[in-house]
Design an enzyme around this catalytic site. Structure first.
Site, mmCIF file in Angstrom:
data_model
loop_
_atom_site.group_PDB
_atom_site.id
_atom_site.type_symbol
_atom_site.label_atom_id
_atom_site.label_comp_id
_atom_site.label_asym_id
_atom_site.label_seq_id
_atom_site.Cartn_x
_atom_site.Cartn_y
_atom_site.Cartn_z
ATOM 1 C CB VAL A 10 7.264 -11.359 -10.999
ATOM 2 C CG1 VAL A 10 8.739 -11.024 -11.186
ATOM 3 C CG2 VAL A 10 7.067 -12.244 -9.767
ATOM 4 C CB SER A 26 3.198 1.440 6.150
ATOM 5 O OG SER A 26 1.999 1.663 6.846
ATOM 6 C CG ASP A 70 -0.181 -3.988 2.669
ATOM 7 O OD1 ASP A 70 0.271 -3.435 1.654
ATOM 8 O OD2 ASP A 70 -0.593 -3.360 3.655
ATOM 9 N N GLY A 76 3.312 6.345 8.083
ATOM 10 C CA GLY A 76 4.722 6.507 7.737
ATOM 11 C C GLY A 76 5.575 5.343 8.194
ATOM 12 C CG HIS A 123 -0.393 0.279 2.514
ATOM 13 N ND1 HIS A 123 -0.117 -0.700 3.437
ATOM 14 C CD2 HIS A 123 -0.025 1.442 3.118
ATOM 15 C CE1 HIS A 123 0.377 -0.169 4.534
ATOM 16 N NE2 HIS A 123 0.455 1.142 4.370
#
Length: 358
Positions: A263, A203, A121, A201, A90
């Protein structure tokens, strides 16, 4: 004389009728007891807060990701000296420009997204022109509940990495998180719960044990839990287990997309869709808007059309279309079929553009 363990074999020689006759006999001999096994050395003492910061900060990067007028800040963990970095999906989702600053060197690097898994995530990045960067130590297995941990991150996006101590509260938590940028909600499973407060911030930053070994990827602050565990005033945060994250990293390094892992460059159709429901419409992905000049625009798709097949496979929902799209790369020509609001069926081949990570 021949010796065997625990006894001595004696050979007795006598003369009889000109012959030599040997008669074996055994005598028990007590052997000394084995020396005691050396005692295992005691574990080294945990690092102090200052030592932990000195150990961890050099393997952290701060990340800035932007798309037009909007932007997101986050954190990443250096996995290789030439600039492979692990972060949250994210943090980079939808970004058209991404840069990262190495805490170790202070240098700003352009960032390439090597691959990602939006359902977990996680995203794997590469820092351009990076070399000789310090590398984060990674845990082979997760520590037990109660282990003291510290979350490091670019708290509040200020570009300064902050350490927040806490402990592991539980494993295998399923939670619903809300994206602070667009308000969308996502379900994450198998998360590590901690009481180290994680803020915007942070994350993508490392969750480390008392020796600076990475055990998780900081992902979300207080969110909705799917179980019935009572909620109190204790800080509530969640991290992706490092063991699960490294499995995604290894798949990205293999260069092969599969499952929920994509990928390479992200293919772009250039249309926003929603699952078509009811009103006599065909099941599929209904077009909400089409970006000017995009593959969808060039194909003739319009608002209200419903995509029913993609690459020869049926589409019954937005999830179907996204999964089929992610099997491709920019430049691929893909057959698409749709139904207009008037019920007319159309089909053509579209050449996918290069888009941001999604």
């Amino acid at each position: 004389m021949r010796r065997r363990a625990g006894s001595v074999l004696l050979v007795v020689v006598t003369a009889a009728a000109g012959l030599l006759v040997s008669a074996p006999a055994t005598v028990d001999v007590a052997l000394p007891p084995p020396p005691p096994a050396p005692e295992a050395p005691p574990p080294p003492p945990p690092l102090t807060a200052e030592e932990l910061a000195a150990h961890t900060l050099p393997v952290v990067v701060t990340i800035d990701a932007s798309s037009g007028w909007t932007g997101v800040t986050g954190t990443g963990i250096v996995l290789t000296s030439d600039g492979t970095v692990l972060t949250n999906h994210h943090v980079v989702s939808g970004a058209t420009e991404i840069t990262a600053v190495s805490v170790a060197t202070g240098l700003i690097h352009d960032v390439e997204v090597l691959g990602y898994d939006s359902t977990r995530d996680l995203a794997v990045l590469h820092l351009g022109a990076a070399n000789d960067l310090p590398v984060a130590p990674i845990a082979d297995e997760l520590p037990p509940v109660g282990t003291r941990v510290t979350a490091f991150g670019n708290s509040q996006g200020g570009g300064v990495v902050v350490a927040t101590p806490g402990s592991i509260v539980a494993f295998d938590r399923n939670v619903v998180v809300r994206d602070a940028t667009d308000g969308s909600r996502h379900r994450l499973t198998g998360m590590v719960q901690t009481d180290a407060p994680i803020r915007p911030g942070d994350s993508g930053g490392p969750l480390v044990d008392e020796y600076g070994v990475v055990v998780g990827i900081n992902t979300a602050g207080a969110v909705h839990r799917e179980d019935a565990t009572p909620v109190d005033s204790t800080p509530e945060s969640y991290a992706v287990p490092i063991t699960e994250a490294m499995a995604v990293v290894e798949q990205v390094r293999s260069g092969v997309s599969g499952g929920s892992v994509h990928v390479g460059p992200t293919p772009r159709l250039g249309a926003s869709v929603v699952t078509s429901r009811g009103n006599g419409r065909d099941p599929g992905a209904e077009i909400l808007w089409v970006s000017y000049g995009s593959p969808a625009y060039r194909a003739g798709l319009d608002i209200g059309d419903v995509v029913v097949t993609f690459d020869g496979q049926p589409v019954t929902s937005i999830a179907d279309l996204e999964e089929l799209l992610m099997r491709h790369r920019p430049g691929d020509a893909v057959a698409i079929e749709w139904v207009t609001e008037a019920g007319e069926k159309h089909s053509t081949s579209v050449v996918l553009d290069d888009g941001p990570a999604r």
